[in-house]
Design a protein around this motif. Structure first.
Motif, PDB file in Angstrom:
ATOM      1  N   PRO A 112      15.700  -6.419 -19.001  1.00  0.00           N
ATOM      2  CA  PRO A 112      16.145  -6.810 -17.561  1.00  0.00           C
ATOM      3  C   PRO A 112      16.713  -5.656 -16.870  1.00  0.00           C
ATOM      4  CG  PRO A 112      17.864  -7.435 -19.384  1.00  0.00           C
ATOM      5  CD  PRO A 112      16.504  -6.855 -19.920  1.00  0.00           C
ATOM      6  N   PHE A 113      16.457  -5.802 -15.289  1.00  0.00           N
ATOM      7  CA  PHE A 113      17.148  -4.898 -14.752  1.00  0.00           C
ATOM      8  C   PHE A 113      17.495  -5.767 -13.274  1.00  0.00           C
ATOM      9  CE2 PHE A 113      12.615  -4.883 -14.308  1.00  0.00           C
ATOM     10  CZ  PHE A 113      12.484  -4.927 -12.723  1.00  0.00           C
ATOM     11  N   ASP A 114      18.498  -5.146 -12.575  1.00  0.00           N
ATOM     12  CA  ASP A 114      19.000  -5.550 -11.317  1.00  0.00           C
ATOM     13  C   ASP A 114      18.639  -4.781 -10.087  1.00  0.00           C
ATOM     14  OD1 ASP A 114      20.181  -7.976 -12.236  1.00  0.00           O
ATOM     15  OD2 ASP A 114      22.025  -6.734 -13.167  1.00  0.00           O
ATOM     16  N   ARG A 115      18.660  -3.323 -10.406  1.00  0.00           N
ATOM     17  CA  ARG A 115      18.360  -2.577  -9.276  1.00  0.00           C
ATOM     18  C   ARG A 115      17.356  -1.511  -9.645  1.00  0.00           C
ATOM     19  NH1 ARG A 115      21.041  -1.763  -4.864  1.00  0.00           N
ATOM     20  NH2 ARG A 115      21.027   0.526  -4.919  1.00  0.00           N
ATOM     21  N   VAL A 116      16.370  -1.283  -8.948  1.00  0.00           N
ATOM     22  CA  VAL A 116      15.209  -0.578  -9.338  1.00  0.00           C
ATOM     23  C   VAL A 116      14.844   0.594  -8.122  1.00  0.00           C
ATOM     24  CG1 VAL A 116      13.458  -2.253  -8.625  1.00  0.00           C
ATOM     25  CG2 VAL A 116      12.848  -0.265  -9.860  1.00  0.00           C
ATOM     26  N   LEU A 117      14.709   1.690  -8.337  1.00  0.00           N
ATOM     27  CA  LEU A 117      14.364   2.752  -7.451  1.00  0.00           C
ATOM     28  C   LEU A 117      12.783   3.155  -7.753  1.00  0.00           C
ATOM     29  CD1 LEU A 117      14.794   5.075  -5.229  1.00  0.00           C
ATOM     30  CD2 LEU A 117      15.891   6.403  -7.190  1.00  0.00           C
ATOM     31  N   ASP A 118      11.640   3.254  -6.647  1.00  0.00           N
ATOM     32  CA  ASP A 118      10.523   3.696  -6.997  1.00  0.00           C
ATOM     33  C   ASP A 118      10.324   4.997  -6.348  1.00  0.00           C
ATOM     34  OD1 ASP A 118       7.762   4.030  -7.511  1.00  0.00           O
ATOM     35  OD2 ASP A 118       7.124   1.832  -6.823  1.00  0.00           O
ATOM     36  N   LEU A 119      10.301   5.995  -6.899  1.00  0.00           N
ATOM     37  CA  LEU A 119      10.185   7.346  -6.214  1.00  0.00           C
ATOM     38  C   LEU A 119       8.500   7.548  -5.953  1.00  0.00           C
ATOM     39  CD1 LEU A 119      12.630   9.363  -8.401  1.00  0.00           C
ATOM     40  CD2 LEU A 119      12.949   8.796  -5.911  1.00  0.00           C
ATOM     41  N   GLY A 120       8.324   7.893  -4.925  1.00  0.00           N
ATOM     42  CA  GLY A 120       6.670   7.913  -4.531  1.00  0.00           C
ATOM     43  C   GLY A 120       5.983   6.663  -4.459  1.00  0.00           C
ATOM     44  N   VAL A 121       6.724   5.833  -3.579  1.00  0.00           N
ATOM     45  CA  VAL A 121       6.306   4.158  -3.606  1.00  0.00           C
ATOM     46  C   VAL A 121       4.695   4.171  -3.332  1.00  0.00           C
ATOM     47  CG1 VAL A 121       7.052   3.710  -1.528  1.00  0.00           C
ATOM     48  CG2 VAL A 121       7.144   2.100  -3.148  1.00  0.00           C
ATOM     49  N   GLY A 122       4.246   4.889  -2.542  1.00  0.00           N
ATOM     50  CA  GLY A 122       2.762   4.568  -2.445  1.00  0.00           C
ATOM     51  C   GLY A 122       2.543   3.218  -1.437  1.00  0.00           C
ATOM     52  N   SER A 123       1.405   2.533  -2.457  1.00  0.00           N
ATOM     53  CA  SER A 123       0.984   1.372  -1.956  1.00  0.00           C
ATOM     54  C   SER A 123       2.177   0.274  -2.078  1.00  0.00           C
ATOM     55  CB  SER A 123      -0.364   0.859  -2.645  1.00  0.00           C
ATOM     56  OG  SER A 123       0.041   0.458  -3.961  1.00  0.00           O
ATOM     57  N   GLY A 124       3.217   0.534  -2.828  1.00  0.00           N
ATOM     58  CA  GLY A 124       4.379  -0.632  -3.292  1.00  0.00           C
ATOM     59  C   GLY A 124       3.902  -1.243  -4.288  1.00  0.00           C
ATOM     60  N   ALA A 137      16.142  -9.193  -8.925  1.00  0.00           N
ATOM     61  CA  ALA A 137      16.404  -7.757  -8.600  1.00  0.00           C
ATOM     62  C   ALA A 137      16.048  -7.398  -7.372  1.00  0.00           C
ATOM     63  CB  ALA A 137      15.215  -7.093  -9.699  1.00  0.00           C
ATOM     64  N   LYS A 138      16.750  -6.343  -7.086  1.00  0.00           N
ATOM     65  CA  LYS A 138      16.650  -5.696  -5.800  1.00  0.00           C
ATOM     66  C   LYS A 138      15.884  -4.300  -5.906  1.00  0.00           C
ATOM     67  CE  LYS A 138      20.294  -8.208  -3.419  1.00  0.00           C
ATOM     68  NZ  LYS A 138      21.317  -8.180  -2.675  1.00  0.00           N
ATOM     69  N   GLY A 139      15.214  -3.707  -4.844  1.00  0.00           N
ATOM     70  CA  GLY A 139      14.703  -2.641  -5.231  1.00  0.00           C
ATOM     71  C   GLY A 139      14.686  -1.625  -3.862  1.00  0.00           C
ATOM     72  N   LEU A 140      14.648  -0.106  -4.054  1.00  0.00           N
ATOM     73  CA  LEU A 140      14.332   0.751  -3.133  1.00  0.00           C
ATOM     74  C   LEU A 140      13.090   1.484  -3.203  1.00  0.00           C
ATOM     75  CD1 LEU A 140      15.426   2.403  -0.548  1.00  0.00           C
ATOM     76  CD2 LEU A 140      16.614   4.121  -2.220  1.00  0.00           C
ATOM     77  N   GLY A 141      12.341   1.653  -2.439  1.00  0.00           N
ATOM     78  CA  GLY A 141      11.063   2.825  -2.632  1.00  0.00           C
ATOM     79  C   GLY A 141      11.043   3.837  -1.545  1.00  0.00           C
ATOM     80  N   SER A 142      10.970   4.960  -2.098  1.00  0.00           N
ATOM     81  CA  SER A 142      10.888   6.075  -1.215  1.00  0.00           C
ATOM     82  C   SER A 142       9.401   6.654  -1.326  1.00  0.00           C
ATOM     83  CB  SER A 142      11.994   7.154  -1.537  1.00  0.00           C
ATOM     84  OG  SER A 142      11.763   7.704  -2.857  1.00  0.00           O
ATOM     85  N   ASP A 143       9.055   7.573  -0.151  1.00  0.00           N
ATOM     86  CA  ASP A 143       8.111   8.087  -0.134  1.00  0.00           C
ATOM     87  C   ASP A 143       8.127   9.155   0.911  1.00  0.00           C
ATOM     88  OD1 ASP A 143       4.940   7.378  -1.456  1.00  0.00           O
ATOM     89  OD2 ASP A 143       4.924   8.843   0.097  1.00  0.00           O
ATOM     90  N   LEU A 144       7.498  10.348   0.934  1.00  0.00           N
ATOM     91  CA  LEU A 144       7.307  11.262   1.940  1.00  0.00           C
ATOM     92  C   LEU A 144       6.363  10.998   2.891  1.00  0.00           C
ATOM     93  CD1 LEU A 144       8.659  14.386   2.596  1.00  0.00           C
ATOM     94  CD2 LEU A 144       6.574  15.115   1.476  1.00  0.00           C
ATOM     95  N   GLU A 162      10.051  -9.032   0.553  1.00  0.00           N
ATOM     96  CA  GLU A 162      10.639  -8.060   1.771  1.00  0.00           C
ATOM     97  C   GLU A 162      12.222  -8.134   1.830  1.00  0.00           C
ATOM     98  OE1 GLU A 162       9.735 -11.522   4.042  1.00  0.00           O
ATOM     99  OE2 GLU A 162       8.896 -10.630   2.255  1.00  0.00           O
ATOM    100  N   ALA A 163      12.727  -9.241   1.506  1.00  0.00           N
ATOM    101  CA  ALA A 163      13.967  -9.420   1.778  1.00  0.00           C
ATOM    102  C   ALA A 163      15.096  -8.694   0.400  1.00  0.00           C
ATOM    103  CB  ALA A 163      14.660 -10.757   1.551  1.00  0.00           C
ATOM    104  N   ARG A 164      14.269  -8.338  -0.669  1.00  0.00           N
ATOM    105  CA  ARG A 164      14.857  -7.774  -1.766  1.00  0.00           C
ATOM    106  C   ARG A 164      14.367  -6.273  -1.790  1.00  0.00           C
ATOM    107  NH1 ARG A 164      13.321  -9.726  -6.473  1.00  0.00           N
ATOM    108  NH2 ARG A 164      11.613 -11.092  -5.703  1.00  0.00           N
ATOM    109  N   ALA A 165      13.276  -5.956  -0.879  1.00  0.00           N
ATOM    110  CA  ALA A 165      12.792  -4.533  -1.058  1.00  0.00           C
ATOM    111  C   ALA A 165      13.235  -3.589   0.102  1.00  0.00           C
ATOM    112  CB  ALA A 165      11.264  -4.607  -1.250  1.00  0.00           C
ATOM    113  N   GLU A 166      13.534  -2.510  -0.012  1.00  0.00           N
ATOM    114  CA  GLU A 166      14.001  -1.310   1.099  1.00  0.00           C
ATOM    115  C   GLU A 166      13.062  -0.392   0.769  1.00  0.00           C
ATOM    116  OE1 GLU A 166      17.432   1.293   3.030  1.00  0.00           O
ATOM    117  OE2 GLU A 166      17.984   0.216   1.293  1.00  0.00           O
ATOM    118  N   ILE A 167      12.358   0.039   1.986  1.00  0.00           N
ATOM    119  CA  ILE A 167      11.462   1.304   1.849  1.00  0.00           C
ATOM    120  C   ILE A 167      11.987   2.368   2.848  1.00  0.00           C
ATOM    121  CG2 ILE A 167       9.183   1.782   2.211  1.00  0.00           C
ATOM    122  CD1 ILE A 167       9.329  -0.272   0.116  1.00  0.00           C
ATOM    123  N   ILE A 168      11.914   3.534   2.285  1.00  0.00           N
ATOM    124  CA  ILE A 168      12.668   4.650   3.193  1.00  0.00           C
ATOM    125  C   ILE A 168      11.792   5.834   3.096  1.00  0.00           C
ATOM    126  CG2 ILE A 168      15.000   3.981   2.907  1.00  0.00           C
ATOM    127  CD1 ILE A 168      15.515   6.297   0.869  1.00  0.00           C
TER     128      ILE A 168
END
Length: 281
Positions: A112-124, A137-144, A162-168
């Motif tokens: 299990p996990f509560d907070r996930v970070l996806d580095l280089g999120v791409g298509s998501g 869970a909630k998550g953050l995705g980052s991409d250049l 989308e309410a649980r996903a932040e994309i930066i």
């Protein structure tokens, strides 16, 4: 006046055209693209096979087959690709989701996990799948790539996370704040000198920056290893997809960065595909 071909005749001609162009499994592609042109499910192609093809459908079909003959990926023509039982919107701006990446999903969902970070999120596809499978869970995705961030955001909306996903937009950890109990990434891992050997569909139609680091294929793992401890909660896990020959090198980086229980996991073809480890509790 010449009679319009039936759907079956059009499909036979399209299959021959794709075969002549060297497209693998031309009959499958001809069928899928006919369904797309006719805006029906592929399973219904047999039902329309005896019918004359509507001229508008025939024109769309000819255009699709022409593009496929020059090796534009089917997923780009359809605008979507299936991954872990869900359909994701894709384009030439993001790396196509691939079945081997499901190895990373299975490894992530094993605990299990509560907070996930996806580095280089791409298509998501990774972040959205994990949030869809883990409803709390909630998550953050980052991409250049700004285009990738938009694509990931669209897929988050499509799958209602989308309410649980932040994309930066961020260069790896640069704009990332906070700590996470799961960090995942499918970074560019193809060495520059390996690029000419890639399939033409990948080499010419997928974003180069998502495929290679323009070096030895290990630079992204060095960057992730250097900063992950700043954003990893006690006992948190890191899981990264790798090329089949990179297991030892990435494992060594993770151990040197202080991770424990570092393991290499294989995909369904038995190739090294994911390296994982965790921080000390």
């Amino acid at each position: 006046m010449t009679e319009a071909p039936t759907a079956a005749q059009a499909m036979v001609a399209a299959t021959a055209r794709l075969r002549a162009a060297g497209v693998p499994d031309p009959a499958r592609d001809a069928r899928v693209l006919l369904a797309h042109a006719a805006r029906i499910e592929a399973s219904r192609v047999t039902l329309i096979a005896p019918e004359e093809l509507d001229p508008d459908i025939g024109e769309r079909y000819d255009q699709l087959i022409a593009l496929r003959a020059i090796r534009v990926p089917v997923s780009h023509l359809l605008g979507e690709r299936e991954f872990y039982g869900r359909r994701f919107k894709v384009s030439g701006e993001v790396l196509d989701p691939r079945p081997e990446t499901e190895t990373l999903i299975e490894a992530a969902l094993a605990q299990p996990f509560d907070r996930v970070l996806d580095l280089g999120v791409g298509s998501g596809c990774i972040l959205v799948t994990l949030l869809a499978e883990m409803p709390t869970a909630k998550g953050l995705g980052s991409d250049l790539s700004e285009a990738a961030c938009l694509q990931a955001s669209a897929n988050a909306i499509l799958h209602r996370v989308e309410a649980r996903a932040e994309i930066i937009c961020s260069d790896w950890f640069e704009a990332v704040r906070g700590t996470y109990d799961l960090i995942v990434s499918n970074p560019p891992y193809i060495a520059l000198d390996e690029m000419p050997g890639l399939d033409v569909e990948v080499r010419e139609h997928e974003p180069e920056m998502a495929l290679t680091d323009y070096g030895d294929g290990l630079q992204a793992y060095r960057k992730i290893s250097a900063r992950m401890s700043d954003h990893l909660a006690p006992g948190g896990r890191v899981l990264v997809e790798i090329g089949p020959t990179q297991g030892q090198a990435v494992s060594d980086m993770f151990r040197q960065a202080g991770l424990v229980d570092v393991t290499v996991m294989q995909d369904l073809d038995g190739r090294d595909r994911v390296v994982g480890g965790r921080s000390i509790t």
